[in-house]
Design an enzyme around this catalytic site. Structure first.
Site, PDB file in Angstrom:
ATOM      1  N   LYS A 133     -59.237 -38.994 -27.336  1.00 47.30           N
ATOM      2  CA  LYS A 133     -57.853 -38.536 -27.448  1.00 47.30           C
ATOM      3  C   LYS A 133     -57.660 -37.370 -28.407  1.00 47.30           C
ATOM      4  O   LYS A 133     -58.293 -37.283 -29.449  1.00 47.30           O
ATOM      5  CB  LYS A 133     -56.969 -39.698 -27.924  1.00 47.30           C
ATOM      6  N   ASN A 179     -16.434 -31.494 -61.771  1.00 57.07           N
ATOM      7  CA  ASN A 179     -16.016 -31.289 -60.381  1.00 57.07           C
ATOM      8  C   ASN A 179     -16.329 -29.880 -59.886  1.00 57.07           C
ATOM      9  O   ASN A 179     -16.894 -29.701 -58.804  1.00 57.07           O
ATOM     10  CB  ASN A 179     -14.519 -31.570 -60.227  1.00 57.07           C
ATOM     11  N   ASN A 208     -54.069 -35.913 -29.703  1.00 61.42           N
ATOM     12  CA  ASN A 208     -52.621 -36.104 -29.543  1.00 61.42           C
ATOM     13  C   ASN A 208     -51.809 -35.024 -30.262  1.00 61.42           C
ATOM     14  O   ASN A 208     -52.166 -34.624 -31.364  1.00 61.42           O
ATOM     15  CB  ASN A 208     -52.217 -37.472 -30.091  1.00 61.42           C
ATOM     16  N   SER A 267     -57.211 -40.730 -31.959  1.00 57.08           N
ATOM     17  CA  SER A 267     -56.801 -42.119 -31.804  1.00 57.08           C
ATOM     18  C   SER A 267     -57.836 -43.000 -32.469  1.00 57.08           C
ATOM     19  O   SER A 267     -59.027 -42.690 -32.473  1.00 57.08           O
ATOM     20  CB  SER A 267     -56.697 -42.458 -30.312  1.00 57.08           C
ATOM     21  N   LYS A 271     -25.222 -35.164 -51.356  1.00 53.54           N
ATOM     22  CA  LYS A 271     -26.474 -34.487 -51.716  1.00 53.54           C
ATOM     23  C   LYS A 271     -27.677 -34.949 -50.912  1.00 53.54           C
ATOM     24  O   LYS A 271     -28.466 -34.121 -50.428  1.00 53.54           O
ATOM     25  CB  LYS A 271     -26.743 -34.654 -53.216  1.00 53.54           C
ATOM     26  N   GLN A 303     -20.130 -37.424 -54.132  1.00 51.00           N
ATOM     27  CA  GLN A 303     -21.476 -37.543 -54.694  1.00 51.00           C
ATOM     28  C   GLN A 303     -22.510 -37.825 -53.586  1.00 51.00           C
ATOM     29  O   GLN A 303     -23.683 -37.505 -53.724  1.00 51.00           O
ATOM     30  CB  GLN A 303     -21.505 -38.666 -55.734  1.00 51.00           C
ATOM     31  N   THR A 340     -36.695 -24.757 -13.571  1.00 53.27           N
ATOM     32  CA  THR A 340     -35.362 -25.306 -13.835  1.00 53.27           C
ATOM     33  C   THR A 340     -35.414 -26.748 -13.347  1.00 53.27           C
ATOM     34  O   THR A 340     -36.129 -27.041 -12.373  1.00 53.27           O
ATOM     35  CB  THR A 340     -34.240 -24.546 -13.094  1.00 53.27           C
ATOM     36  N   HIS A 341     -34.718 -27.622 -14.026  1.00 55.41           N
ATOM     37  CA  HIS A 341     -34.815 -29.072 -13.734  1.00 55.41           C
ATOM     38  C   HIS A 341     -36.257 -29.549 -13.831  1.00 55.41           C
ATOM     39  O   HIS A 341     -36.637 -30.520 -13.168  1.00 55.41           O
ATOM     40  CB  HIS A 341     -34.275 -29.422 -12.338  1.00 55.41           C
ATOM     41  N   TYR A 401     -11.310 -33.658 -56.258  1.00 59.71           N
ATOM     42  CA  TYR A 401     -12.555 -34.423 -56.282  1.00 59.71           C
ATOM     43  C   TYR A 401     -12.335 -35.908 -56.038  1.00 59.71           C
ATOM     44  O   TYR A 401     -11.423 -36.519 -56.593  1.00 59.71           O
ATOM     45  CB  TYR A 401     -13.274 -34.236 -57.630  1.00 59.71           C
TER      46      TYR A 401
HETATM   47  N1  ARG Z   1     -22.236 -37.238 -60.231  1.00 57.39           N
HETATM   48  C1  ARG Z   1     -21.053 -36.638 -59.678  1.00 57.39           C
HETATM   49  C2  ARG Z   1     -21.377 -36.027 -58.309  1.00 57.39           C
HETATM   50  O1  ARG Z   1     -22.497 -35.807 -58.060  1.00 57.39           O
HETATM   51  C3  ARG Z   1     -20.551 -35.574 -60.580  1.00 57.39           C
HETATM   52  C4  ARG Z   1     -19.091 -35.301 -60.483  1.00 57.39           C
HETATM   53  C5  ARG Z   1     -18.374 -36.348 -61.132  1.00 57.39           C
HETATM   54  N2  ARG Z   1     -16.997 -36.038 -61.338  1.00 57.39           N
HETATM   55  C6  ARG Z   1     -16.156 -37.028 -61.669  1.00 57.39           C
HETATM   56  N3  ARG Z   1     -14.933 -36.721 -61.792  1.00 57.39           N
HETATM   57  N4  ARG Z   1     -16.594 -38.265 -61.785  1.00 57.39           N
HETATM   58  O2  ARG Z   1     -20.493 -35.788 -57.521  1.00 57.39           O
END
Ligand code: ARG
Length: 459
Positions: A284, A111, A286, A278, A326, A323, A156-157, A318
């Site tokens: 063209k 975590n 573009n 094109s 990402k 997760q 403007t506009h 957590y």
């Molecule tokens: N794969 C998890 C993530 O990216 C890692 C953290 C997992 N922690 C847990 N208590 N399951 O968030």
């Protein structure tokens, strides 16, 4: 490690479908460098406080660096049986070092580990974005210098409004990007607090030294509440918000230049290298890159929404939902970085079609407001001056003359006694430009000052 991934607690191996559903290795493998960096700092701290020996630390640090080299070389093996990049690297370390490798996870949990890795990744990303923003600012300053004497119709506009110097126009974007860079720096400051050491959620009973880790990883301080930090993704949301605003700035600029490169405007010559043709219409050219920069802002706005909705209603500490932070984070950074990079080369290579622009500056009564202000200087109240000049513009429109200067001389004093011979000195865009004087305006002296200041700032 598959069936034993969770240690002794589990009697049954994880269902394959669950492995596939819960894995993050397919996308969080991008965190490998940050994971190795954070683990190295963690191991060094463990040795520093005596939780592992110096020799064990050395083995761990060497092992981590070998694993990193393997990943970089593309020879590292990934498996869905190990959920994420953190487990992959730790398991590879244990494969190498046995019991010594099994000590690395002392006084930490995934975590705080994942929060630390993602922060390091986002911090690296913000630094790259800042460099990209600076590059684009320099490109706009370069364009300002190349087009020093060009006068543009300001809109403007999207209706013709007042004349502006081309450098004034280009520096407007430099200012927007400066605010973007401020936001990047501000976001980085709030981000730069170390999560590691919060462990699962309550901290640890082991005698760790979190400042030691913070210093090694370049964090300015250490998070003060272990429950807060493992749930904190404010930095991710904030980073992506900052990126969203950058994407919006780019989208507005791209839209403007798509318009400017049309036959109808013909203000802008785009380099061939950044346009496409094109498959059916041979003539063209573009502005696809500009269109895609405009379009890609949608992805970034989408990522911001994903993150905002993701963290809504999450209880403290957590939760696995996190997760999901990402992919939108990575995508927002990737997208904005690519857009900034191309924006800079397009700006550096674009040329205003000064001849076309100049040939149409007499359209749209760009000098009307200047003439109104001339009357104000003569002591006429603004509302009355506005009416007088509006009347003259109306006369032009009805009589079919393009410019105020084309009206018969006698119409001026007829419209207002203060509109004497001096009028000719303010009519026309060149005169109008010269008449500006306020700070921040398009006054030639002001624009020169701003341009010089930006050149120094960005040198
Ligand atoms: N794969 C998890 C993530 O990216 C890692 C953290 C997992 N922690 C847990 N208590 N399951 O968030």
């Amino acid at each position: 490690m598959a069936s034993k991934a969770w240690g002794g607690r589990f009697g049954e191996r994880t269902d394959r479908r669950v492995e596939r559903f819960t894995e993050s290795i397919s996308f969080d493998r991008r965190l490998f460098e940050q994971d190795v960096r954070a683990s190295t700092a963690h191991a060094e701290m463990l040795a520093h406080v005596g939780l592992i020996t110096a020799d064990e630390c050395q083995q761990i640090v060497r092992g981590l660096s070998e694993i990193k080299a393997e990943i970089e070389a593309g020879t590292f093996e990934y498996t869905l049986e190990r959920e994420d990049v953190h487990m992959h690297i730790e398991a590879a370390l244990i494969d190498r070092l046995g019991d010594v490798g099994r000590k690395l996870h002392t006084a930490r949990s995934r975590n705080d580990q994942v929060a630390t890795d993602v922060k390091l990744w986002a911090r690296d990303g913000l630094d790259r974005i800042d460099a990209n923003l600076a590059e684009l600012q320099r490109a706009f300053v370069g364009a300002a210098e190349r087009h020093r004497d060009v006068i543009l119709p300001g809109y403007t506009h999207l209706q013709r409004a007042q004349p502006v110097l081309a450098p004034h126009y280009f520096l407007a974007y430099v200012e927007k990007l400066a605010r973007d860079r401020d936001r990047v720096a501000d976001c980085r400051k709030r981000l730069n607090v170390l999560p590691l050491g919060a462990a699962a959620l309550a901290g640890t009973t082991l005698p760790i030294d979190r400042n030691h880790v913070a210093e090694a990883l370049g964090f300015a301080s250490v998070a003060a509440n272990s429950m807060d930090v493992s749930s904190d993704r404010d930095f991710a949301v904030e980073s992506v918000f900052v990126l969203t605003l950058i994407a919006e700035h780019l989208a507005g600029w791209a839209e403007e230049w798509v318009l400017w490169s049309t036959q109808e405007f013909s203000f802008l010559a785009l380099p061939d290298a950044y346009c496409t043709g094109s498959s059916i219409m041979p003539q063209k050219k573009n502005p696809d890159v500009l269109e895609l920069i405009r379009g890609r802002s949608a992805r970034v706005i989408g990522s911001l929404n994903t993150l905002l909705v993701l963290i809504k209603g999450l209880p403290l500490a957590y939760n696995r939902d996190l997760q999901e932070d990402k992919e939108p984070l990575f995508d927002a950074f990737d997208t904005v970085e690519a857009c900034l990079e191309l924006a800079a080369v397009i700006v550096a290579g674009a040329t205003l079609r000064a001849d076309v622009i100049a040939s149409r500056l007499d359209e749209g009564f760009l000098d009307a407001t200047t003439l109104m202000e001339y009357l104000i200087k003569e002591g006429v109240p603004q509302r009355s001056a506005h009416e007088v000049i509006g009347h003259l513009v109306g006369l032009c429109v009805r009589q079919g003359c393009k410019r105020l200067a084309d009206l018969p001389d006698e119409e001026f004093p007829k419209a207002h006694p203060s509109l004497g011979a001096g009028v000719k000195d303010v009519l026309g865009v060149a005169n109008a430009i010269k008449a500006f004087q306020s700070y921040g305006s398009t006054a030639p002296a002001e624009v020169e000052k701003q341009l010089a200041a930006w050149k120094t700032r960005l040198a």
